[in-house]
Motif scaffolding. Structure first.
Motif, PDB file in Angstrom:
ATOM      1  N   PHE A 267       0.831  -1.210   0.000  1.00 38.01           N
ATOM      2  CA  PHE A 267       0.000   0.000   0.000  1.00 38.01           C
ATOM      3  C   PHE A 267       0.864   1.258   0.000  1.00 38.01           C
ATOM      4  O   PHE A 267       0.513   2.257  -0.629  1.00 38.01           O
ATOM      5  CB  PHE A 267      -0.928   0.012   1.215  1.00 38.01           C
ATOM      6  N   CYS A 268       1.992   1.198   0.708  1.00 39.14           N
ATOM      7  CA  CYS A 268       2.899   2.358   0.736  1.00 39.14           C
ATOM      8  C   CYS A 268       3.461   2.644  -0.653  1.00 39.14           C
ATOM      9  O   CYS A 268       3.588   3.812  -1.061  1.00 39.14           O
ATOM     10  CB  CYS A 268       4.042   2.101   1.720  1.00 39.14           C
ATOM     11  N   ILE A 269       3.799   1.587  -1.388  1.00 42.13           N
ATOM     12  CA  ILE A 269       4.323   1.773  -2.742  1.00 42.13           C
ATOM     13  C   ILE A 269       3.246   2.342  -3.657  1.00 42.13           C
ATOM     14  O   ILE A 269       3.495   3.271  -4.447  1.00 42.13           O
ATOM     15  CB  ILE A 269       4.861   0.439  -3.300  1.00 42.13           C
TER      16      ILE A 269
ATOM     17  N   GLY B  65      -7.504  -9.540   1.945  1.00 43.25           N
ATOM     18  CA  GLY B  65      -7.573  -8.135   2.339  1.00 43.25           C
ATOM     19  C   GLY B  65      -6.786  -7.244   1.402  1.00 43.25           C
ATOM     20  O   GLY B  65      -7.264  -6.178   0.982  1.00 43.25           O
ATOM     21  N   ALA B  66      -5.580  -7.667   1.053  1.00 49.22           N
ATOM     22  CA  ALA B  66      -4.747  -6.876   0.153  1.00 49.22           C
ATOM     23  C   ALA B  66      -5.371  -6.777  -1.232  1.00 49.22           C
ATOM     24  O   ALA B  66      -5.381  -5.701  -1.845  1.00 49.22           O
ATOM     25  CB  ALA B  66      -3.346  -7.499   0.053  1.00 49.22           C
ATOM     26  N   ILE B  67      -5.912  -7.888  -1.737  1.00 51.08           N
ATOM     27  CA  ILE B  67      -6.536  -7.876  -3.059  1.00 51.08           C
ATOM     28  C   ILE B  67      -7.766  -6.974  -3.057  1.00 51.08           C
ATOM     29  O   ILE B  67      -7.998  -6.191  -3.997  1.00 51.08           O
ATOM     30  CB  ILE B  67      -6.924  -9.304  -3.488  1.00 51.08           C
ATOM     31  N   PHE B  68      -8.581  -7.072  -2.017  1.00 51.53           N
ATOM     32  CA  PHE B  68      -9.781  -6.240  -1.914  1.00 51.53           C
ATOM     33  C   PHE B  68      -9.424  -4.762  -1.958  1.00 51.53           C
ATOM     34  O   PHE B  68     -10.040  -3.971  -2.699  1.00 51.53           O
ATOM     35  CB  PHE B  68     -10.522  -6.570  -0.618  1.00 51.53           C
ATOM     36  N   ILE B  69      -8.408  -4.365  -1.199  1.00 50.41           N
ATOM     37  CA  ILE B  69      -8.017  -2.956  -1.132  1.00 50.41           C
ATOM     38  C   ILE B  69      -7.404  -2.493  -2.452  1.00 50.41           C
ATOM     39  O   ILE B  69      -7.709  -1.403  -2.951  1.00 50.41           O
ATOM     40  CB  ILE B  69      -7.043  -2.735   0.034  1.00 50.41           C
ATOM     41  N   LEU B  70      -6.547  -3.325  -3.041  1.00 51.78           N
ATOM     42  CA  LEU B  70      -5.903  -2.944  -4.294  1.00 51.78           C
ATOM     43  C   LEU B  70      -6.918  -2.834  -5.433  1.00 51.78           C
ATOM     44  O   LEU B  70      -6.856  -1.906  -6.242  1.00 51.78           O
ATOM     45  CB  LEU B  70      -4.818  -3.961  -4.654  1.00 51.78           C
ATOM     46  N   VAL B  71      -7.848  -3.773  -5.503  1.00 50.11           N
ATOM     47  CA  VAL B  71      -8.857  -3.736  -6.564  1.00 50.11           C
ATOM     48  C   VAL B  71      -9.761  -2.517  -6.402  1.00 50.11           C
ATOM     49  O   VAL B  71     -10.001  -1.765  -7.364  1.00 50.11           O
ATOM     50  CB  VAL B  71      -9.689  -5.039  -6.566  1.00 50.11           C
ATOM     51  N   CYS B  72     -10.267  -2.305  -5.185  1.00 49.10           N
ATOM     52  CA  CYS B  72     -11.140  -1.147  -4.942  1.00 49.10           C
ATOM     53  C   CYS B  72     -10.404   0.167  -5.170  1.00 49.10           C
ATOM     54  O   CYS B  72     -10.939   1.099  -5.786  1.00 49.10           O
ATOM     55  CB  CYS B  72     -11.690  -1.195  -3.516  1.00 49.10           C
ATOM     56  N   GLY B  73      -9.165   0.244  -4.674  1.00 45.89           N
ATOM     57  CA  GLY B  73      -8.390   1.462  -4.833  1.00 45.89           C
ATOM     58  C   GLY B  73      -8.079   1.767  -6.286  1.00 45.89           C
ATOM     59  O   GLY B  73      -8.184   2.921  -6.731  1.00 45.89           O
ATOM     60  N   THR B  74      -7.692   0.732  -7.042  1.00 42.92           N
ATOM     61  CA  THR B  74      -7.388   0.925  -8.462  1.00 42.92           C
ATOM     62  C   THR B  74      -8.621   1.379  -9.230  1.00 42.92           C
ATOM     63  O   THR B  74      -8.564   2.313 -10.048  1.00 42.92           O
ATOM     64  CB  THR B  74      -6.860  -0.395  -9.072  1.00 42.92           C
TER      65      THR B  74
ATOM     66  N   TYR C  15      -5.753   8.121   2.015  1.00 46.30           N
ATOM     67  CA  TYR C  15      -6.169   6.786   1.607  1.00 46.30           C
ATOM     68  C   TYR C  15      -5.176   5.710   2.037  1.00 46.30           C
ATOM     69  O   TYR C  15      -5.544   4.538   2.126  1.00 46.30           O
ATOM     70  CB  TYR C  15      -6.404   6.757   0.102  1.00 46.30           C
ATOM     71  N   LEU C  16      -3.937   6.079   2.303  1.00 42.87           N
ATOM     72  CA  LEU C  16      -2.992   5.110   2.857  1.00 42.87           C
ATOM     73  C   LEU C  16      -3.407   4.717   4.276  1.00 42.87           C
ATOM     74  O   LEU C  16      -3.374   3.534   4.637  1.00 42.87           O
ATOM     75  CB  LEU C  16      -1.571   5.688   2.859  1.00 42.87           C
ATOM     76  N   TYR C  17      -3.802   5.700   5.056  1.00 44.24           N
ATOM     77  CA  TYR C  17      -4.294   5.429   6.425  1.00 44.24           C
ATOM     78  C   TYR C  17      -5.569   4.591   6.370  1.00 44.24           C
ATOM     79  O   TYR C  17      -5.746   3.651   7.153  1.00 44.24           O
ATOM     80  CB  TYR C  17      -4.543   6.758   7.136  1.00 44.24           C
ATOM     81  N   LEU C  18      -6.447   4.895   5.432  1.00 47.93           N
ATOM     82  CA  LEU C  18      -7.681   4.121   5.271  1.00 47.93           C
ATOM     83  C   LEU C  18      -7.367   2.680   4.887  1.00 47.93           C
ATOM     84  O   LEU C  18      -7.971   1.740   5.414  1.00 47.93           O
ATOM     85  CB  LEU C  18      -8.565   4.774   4.202  1.00 47.93           C
ATOM     86  N   ALA C  19      -6.403   2.498   3.971  1.00 49.56           N
ATOM     87  CA  ALA C  19      -6.009   1.147   3.573  1.00 49.56           C
ATOM     88  C   ALA C  19      -5.405   0.386   4.742  1.00 49.56           C
ATOM     89  O   ALA C  19      -5.679  -0.803   4.942  1.00 49.56           O
ATOM     90  CB  ALA C  19      -5.012   1.223   2.414  1.00 49.56           C
ATOM     91  N   PHE C  20      -4.584   1.076   5.533  1.00 51.97           N
ATOM     92  CA  PHE C  20      -3.969   0.456   6.713  1.00 51.97           C
ATOM     93  C   PHE C  20      -5.026  -0.042   7.690  1.00 51.97           C
ATOM     94  O   PHE C  20      -4.978  -1.186   8.162  1.00 51.97           O
ATOM     95  CB  PHE C  20      -3.043   1.476   7.389  1.00 51.97           C
ATOM     96  N   LEU C  21      -6.003   0.798   8.011  1.00 58.33           N
ATOM     97  CA  LEU C  21      -7.046   0.425   8.967  1.00 58.33           C
ATOM     98  C   LEU C  21      -7.950  -0.679   8.417  1.00 58.33           C
ATOM     99  O   LEU C  21      -8.344  -1.590   9.142  1.00 58.33           O
ATOM    100  CB  LEU C  21      -7.880   1.654   9.332  1.00 58.33           C
ATOM    101  N   THR C  22      -8.269  -0.597   7.133  1.00 56.16           N
ATOM    102  CA  THR C  22      -9.099  -1.633   6.517  1.00 56.16           C
ATOM    103  C   THR C  22      -8.381  -2.967   6.519  1.00 56.16           C
ATOM    104  O   THR C  22      -8.965  -4.012   6.842  1.00 56.16           O
ATOM    105  CB  THR C  22      -9.461  -1.239   5.074  1.00 56.16           C
TER     106      THR C  22
END
Length: 248
Positions: free
Chosen positions: A6-8, A49-58, A206-213
């Motif tokens: 998420f940081c990258i 969790g990572a896939i969910f966040i990356l897909v939604c974020g993208t 959104y990085l903080y949001l991704a971290f908490l999610t």
């Protein structure tokens, strides 16, 4: 590993126009490396969790810029890559199949063969035992120091000998908190998470949001704060990210 991804992504999104071509390639290669490494760890909750966040974020990133075609193509590419990785890694494939009930697997996936409920996955036995404790101590809990002893006693009641010998925790941080601190403790724990989510939305961090999610999703299947590295991870990065946008 998931948080590093998420940081990258945050770095690429925030500074894409300022990065050189070499830097972009380097960051993307690092992201791909971490993506594969996360799958090799075979942690189902972390992967999902990572896939969910990356897909939604993208999807949201490109959709907000009215590039719907790009959003659909990239999210589809991520899902295809995920499917190929799951299929090509035997341990990951086996764990996901076992979770969805498609294929019986070994004892470490399903639990103790001596249990009175051998067909259940080990985590289900832990959750059921934890819920029985909550039913009798739902308001104030049993106290943080007695959680493990209460769980061991419940494991013995259902014949879950592997849980007794390995001293398994509840494998769910929300349930673990409720057992130890009661409903009051659970509400305070959830308040801390949701107040952070509210803060991240207000500041568009959104990085903080991704971290908490990501943390919240992992809490569904792991007692994250029962280990020192879990406490350190949540408290350190939670504090650093809380006022990041204001400090910048």
């Amino acid at each position: 590993v998931g948080f590093s991804m998420f940081c990258i992504v945050d770095r690429l999104v925030e500074g894409w126009d300022k990065l050189t071509t070499g830097s972009k390639v380097g960051w993307i290669l690092g992201l791909v490396y971490l993506f594969v490494f996360l799958f090799l760890l075979a942690g189902k909750a972390s992967i999902l969790g990572a896939i969910f966040i990356l897909v939604c974020g993208t999807f949201l990133f490109f959709a907000r810029r009215r590039k719907l075609f790009h959003a659909i193509c990239l999210t589809t590419a991520i899902l295809i890559a995920v499917s190929l990785l799951v299929y090509s890694l035997p341990i990951v494939r086996e764990r996901f199949l076992a979770t969805f009930g498609f294929k019986p697997t070994s004892m470490w996936v399903y639990g103790d063969p001596n249990s009175t409920n051998p067909a259940s996955e080990a985590r289900l036995v832990k959750w059921q035992s934890g819920l029985r404790i909550v039913r009798d101590n739902w308001l104030i809990g049993v106290g943080q120091g007695d959680v493990q002893d209460e769980l061991i006693a419940r494991y013995r009641d259902v014949g879950f000998e592997l849980g007794v010998s390995e001293r398994f925790n509840a494998h769910n941080q929300y349930l673990q908190t409720w057992i130890g601190s009661g409903l009051v403790g659970l509400v305070l724990f959830l308040f801390g998470i949701f107040s952070g989510i509210r803060k991240s939305l207000q500041t568009e961090d959104y990085l903080y949001l991704a971290f908490l999610t990501f943390f919240s999703i992992n809490c569904l299947t792991e007692s994250v704060l029962e280990r020192q590295y879990g406490v350190l991870f949540y408290s350190l990065f939670g504090c650093l990210l809380f006022s990041r946008k204001e400090l910048v």
